[in-house]
Motif scaffolding. Sequence first.
Motif, PDB file in Angstrom:
ATOM      1  N   ASP B  96       0.829  -1.212   0.000  1.00  0.00           N
ATOM      2  CA  ASP B  96       0.000   0.000   0.000  1.00  0.00           C
ATOM      3  C   ASP B  96       0.867   1.268   0.000  1.00  0.00           C
ATOM      4  O   ASP B  96       0.399   2.335   0.340  1.00  0.00           O
ATOM      5  CB  ASP B  96      -0.965  -0.016   1.183  1.00  0.00           C
ATOM      6  CG  ASP B  96      -0.231  -0.178   2.504  1.00  0.00           C
ATOM      7  OD1 ASP B  96       1.023  -0.166   2.491  1.00  0.00           O
ATOM      8  OD2 ASP B  96      -0.878  -0.312   3.549  1.00  0.00           O
ATOM      9  N   ALA B  98       2.628   2.905   1.847  1.00  0.00           N
ATOM     10  CA  ALA B  98       2.960   3.480   3.156  1.00  0.00           C
ATOM     11  C   ALA B  98       3.669   4.822   3.046  1.00  0.00           C
ATOM     12  O   ALA B  98       4.679   5.067   3.711  1.00  0.00           O
ATOM     13  CB  ALA B  98       3.797   2.487   3.991  1.00  0.00           C
ATOM     14  N   LEU B  99       3.142   5.701   2.196  1.00  0.00           N
ATOM     15  CA  LEU B  99       3.719   7.048   2.094  1.00  0.00           C
ATOM     16  C   LEU B  99       3.195   7.896   3.245  1.00  0.00           C
ATOM     17  O   LEU B  99       2.074   7.698   3.703  1.00  0.00           O
ATOM     18  CB  LEU B  99       3.324   7.689   0.764  1.00  0.00           C
ATOM     19  CG  LEU B  99       3.791   6.957  -0.493  1.00  0.00           C
ATOM     20  CD1 LEU B  99       3.255   7.655  -1.733  1.00  0.00           C
ATOM     21  CD2 LEU B  99       5.303   6.862  -0.546  1.00  0.00           C
ATOM     22  N   PHE B 100       4.011   8.845   3.687  1.00  0.00           N
ATOM     23  CA  PHE B 100       3.571   9.728   4.769  1.00  0.00           C
ATOM     24  C   PHE B 100       2.656  10.799   4.171  1.00  0.00           C
ATOM     25  O   PHE B 100       3.115  11.631   3.388  1.00  0.00           O
ATOM     26  CB  PHE B 100       4.779  10.352   5.461  1.00  0.00           C
ATOM     27  CG  PHE B 100       5.712   9.307   6.026  1.00  0.00           C
ATOM     28  CD1 PHE B 100       5.341   8.554   7.130  1.00  0.00           C
ATOM     29  CD2 PHE B 100       6.927   9.046   5.432  1.00  0.00           C
ATOM     30  CE1 PHE B 100       6.165   7.563   7.629  1.00  0.00           C
ATOM     31  CE2 PHE B 100       7.768   8.053   5.924  1.00  0.00           C
ATOM     32  CZ  PHE B 100       7.375   7.314   7.023  1.00  0.00           C
ATOM     33  N   PRO B 101       1.373  10.777   4.524  1.00  0.00           N
ATOM     34  CA  PRO B 101       0.427  11.660   3.824  1.00  0.00           C
ATOM     35  C   PRO B 101       0.694  13.149   4.052  1.00  0.00           C
ATOM     36  O   PRO B 101       0.300  13.972   3.241  1.00  0.00           O
ATOM     37  CB  PRO B 101      -0.944  11.256   4.380  1.00  0.00           C
ATOM     38  CG  PRO B 101      -0.694  10.398   5.563  1.00  0.00           C
ATOM     39  CD  PRO B 101       0.710   9.886   5.479  1.00  0.00           C
ATOM     40  N   TRP B 102       1.372  13.493   5.147  1.00  0.00           N
ATOM     41  CA  TRP B 102       1.614  14.909   5.447  1.00  0.00           C
ATOM     42  C   TRP B 102       2.920  15.422   4.845  1.00  0.00           C
ATOM     43  O   TRP B 102       3.319  16.552   5.067  1.00  0.00           O
ATOM     44  CB  TRP B 102       1.604  15.156   6.960  1.00  0.00           C
ATOM     45  CG  TRP B 102       2.635  14.353   7.691  1.00  0.00           C
ATOM     46  CD1 TRP B 102       3.915  14.719   7.976  1.00  0.00           C
ATOM     47  CD2 TRP B 102       2.472  13.043   8.241  1.00  0.00           C
ATOM     48  NE1 TRP B 102       4.563  13.712   8.638  1.00  0.00           N
ATOM     49  CE2 TRP B 102       3.699  12.683   8.821  1.00  0.00           C
ATOM     50  CE3 TRP B 102       1.402  12.142   8.284  1.00  0.00           C
ATOM     51  CZ2 TRP B 102       3.882  11.445   9.443  1.00  0.00           C
ATOM     52  CZ3 TRP B 102       1.597  10.925   8.899  1.00  0.00           C
ATOM     53  CH2 TRP B 102       2.814  10.577   9.473  1.00  0.00           C
ATOM     54  N   PHE B 111      12.765  11.131   3.466  1.00  0.00           N
ATOM     55  CA  PHE B 111      12.392  10.876   4.873  1.00  0.00           C
ATOM     56  C   PHE B 111      13.439  10.051   5.616  1.00  0.00           C
ATOM     57  O   PHE B 111      13.847  10.392   6.729  1.00  0.00           O
ATOM     58  CB  PHE B 111      11.036  10.161   4.940  1.00  0.00           C
ATOM     59  CG  PHE B 111      10.382  10.230   6.288  1.00  0.00           C
ATOM     60  CD1 PHE B 111       9.610  11.319   6.643  1.00  0.00           C
ATOM     61  CD2 PHE B 111      10.550   9.212   7.220  1.00  0.00           C
ATOM     62  CE1 PHE B 111       9.005  11.395   7.879  1.00  0.00           C
ATOM     63  CE2 PHE B 111       9.945   9.285   8.472  1.00  0.00           C
ATOM     64  CZ  PHE B 111       9.170  10.380   8.791  1.00  0.00           C
ATOM     65  N   TYR B 147       1.381  16.381  -2.663  1.00  0.00           N
ATOM     66  CA  TYR B 147       1.171  15.450  -1.559  1.00  0.00           C
ATOM     67  C   TYR B 147       0.632  14.131  -2.114  1.00  0.00           C
ATOM     68  O   TYR B 147      -0.009  14.130  -3.181  1.00  0.00           O
ATOM     69  CB  TYR B 147       0.183  16.050  -0.557  1.00  0.00           C
ATOM     70  CG  TYR B 147       0.768  17.197   0.223  1.00  0.00           C
ATOM     71  CD1 TYR B 147       1.578  16.949   1.335  1.00  0.00           C
ATOM     72  CD2 TYR B 147       0.554  18.515  -0.157  1.00  0.00           C
ATOM     73  CE1 TYR B 147       2.148  17.997   2.038  1.00  0.00           C
ATOM     74  CE2 TYR B 147       1.118  19.568   0.546  1.00  0.00           C
ATOM     75  CZ  TYR B 147       1.915  19.300   1.647  1.00  0.00           C
ATOM     76  OH  TYR B 147       2.483  20.324   2.344  1.00  0.00           O
ATOM     77  N   HIS B 149      -1.930  12.357  -1.635  1.00  0.00           N
ATOM     78  CA  HIS B 149      -3.338  12.243  -2.034  1.00  0.00           C
ATOM     79  C   HIS B 149      -3.613  12.887  -3.393  1.00  0.00           C
ATOM     80  O   HIS B 149      -4.659  12.670  -3.976  1.00  0.00           O
ATOM     81  CB  HIS B 149      -4.252  12.818  -0.947  1.00  0.00           C
ATOM     82  CG  HIS B 149      -4.386  14.311  -0.973  1.00  0.00           C
ATOM     83  ND1 HIS B 149      -3.606  15.139  -0.207  1.00  0.00           N
ATOM     84  CD2 HIS B 149      -5.200  15.119  -1.682  1.00  0.00           C
ATOM     85  CE1 HIS B 149      -3.932  16.390  -0.458  1.00  0.00           C
ATOM     86  NE2 HIS B 149      -4.901  16.415  -1.339  1.00  0.00           N
TER      87      HIS B 149
END
Lengths: 266, 278
Positions: B96, B98-102, B111, B147, B149
């Motif tokens: 999935d 696992a990206l950091f949404p912020w 990161f 971002y 999303h």
Amino acid sequence: MSMNVNTRPADVMPPWAKAITLPIILVVIWQAWAMTLPETSPAPAPLKVVQSFVELTASGELVWATLQSLGRVLAGFAIALAAGLSLGVLMGSSRMVRENLDPIVESFRPIAPMAILPIAILWFGTGTPAALTIVAYAAFFPLLINTIHGVSRVDRQLIRAAQTMGISRLRIVIAVVVPAAIPSVLLGSRLAMGVAWTAIIAAELAVGAKSGGGTSGGVGQMMFVFYAYSIDLNGIVVCMIVVGVIALLIDRLFRLVERHLLPWRN
Amino acid sequence: MSVQMIQPKPAPKLRLKGISKEFIAPRTGQRTLAVADFNLDVQPGEFICIVGPSGCGKSTVLNMIAGLEKSTSGSIEMDGKAISAPGAERGVMFQDYALFPWKSVRDNVGFGLRHGTAGAGMAKAEREDRINHFVQLVGLKGAESKYPHQLSGGMRQRVALARLLANGPDVLLMDEPLGALDAQTRLVLQVELLRIWGETGNKDDRKTVIFITHGIDEAVFLADRVVVMSSHPGRVSAVLDVDIPRPRTEEVRLDPRFAELSEEIWSLIRDEAYRAIA
């Protein structure tokens, strides 16, 4: 030609226009009704309320009372924020802590802020400390519950991803858990601010009742004075409107902050 | 006496010896053997695909190599050293993403460099260069400030790949990374993945890859060797050499050998696949 839904006259009105149309109609009806009453009637009327508002603002009383109430809300909120965040992070990240504290939290939570007033007054007297206690108590629970929610619901997969990058436990809390919990914390803050504002007015009203007026100040106290001493319904209505408008502004301000701090959510 | 040199077999990058994993249900205490007696040696620079029916324990094997789960018995070694915890030298790409949404694309890619061991002691300029390099490599130029999303599935997958590579891991552990994409995007990204892996370059520069998939053709297209697993409990049922020369292009899919290998793998898992839906 078919009628497009978006061009119907009702939708041409901007949202703010829709929001004020009905209130204006009601105020007009209210004023019309008030004008049928004798001049000496104590019933509040829109024009008298406006007059009262202008006088109270000009004398500085209203502004000062509002600032006092707001100052208490901010101070009480700050206390609740410190306590709610730290306890919330602890309870959210440790199952052991959560399971031990949950029964205590859940048995205090249904106790209305005003229900702790007797104890607050007995311990702290009728001044600001008692009012702060009630505000902090009221604001604490939304902050705590939402922080727990935010911290405990952090996507496990993000933590695992961070682990596979060789990131230390402490750093994962700072760089992953906290940012992931921020939306919940902000929601909790907005709710907390709302109940804090509700609580301060009630606290000032009640604390004022015991002190006999004049000493503690604030919008709630002002309402009490209008109620118990000058029996000024127009003044009370002014206070009610101020309370409502400020609550609305606080809510909008927090939504603005949320949108600003969370650009990654749409 | 012959002077023929005997090539010493290089030490394996990864050695999985007799791995098993048993899960115990928290309430009932019921034990499930997810993986049993799993053995595999992976050479440096090798591209391994693991295929098998759903629930055969593929992801569990990957998670154990990553150090995210502990094996019940057996040992996992990397370069001769036992693995016990996650580490940046074994990068994982999650199904999935696992990206950091912020975090923006750029900050997601950087990161691990910013917070993890991979970037420790790295100068800011070097870090920036590295991020730029991998953003460019996976074709995300121009999308750096978006971002997650705001990105399509294929773009997110690229971010995850760039993030994985930016940490400079020795071993890439990929858990069905293309699984959530539509068929066309998948095919495009398979070719891209081989390019980025360094198929056309020097063999010694390639990373060791363990790639989990349920796509048989995907496994044959990508892998040097395909590990076929069977389930209940998950174990290795066969290991096939994919003797199709590299670099591989779209034409490989028309190669008779491609069809043969695919058929062979399918025959190994067919019975279980039918049983699973019966």
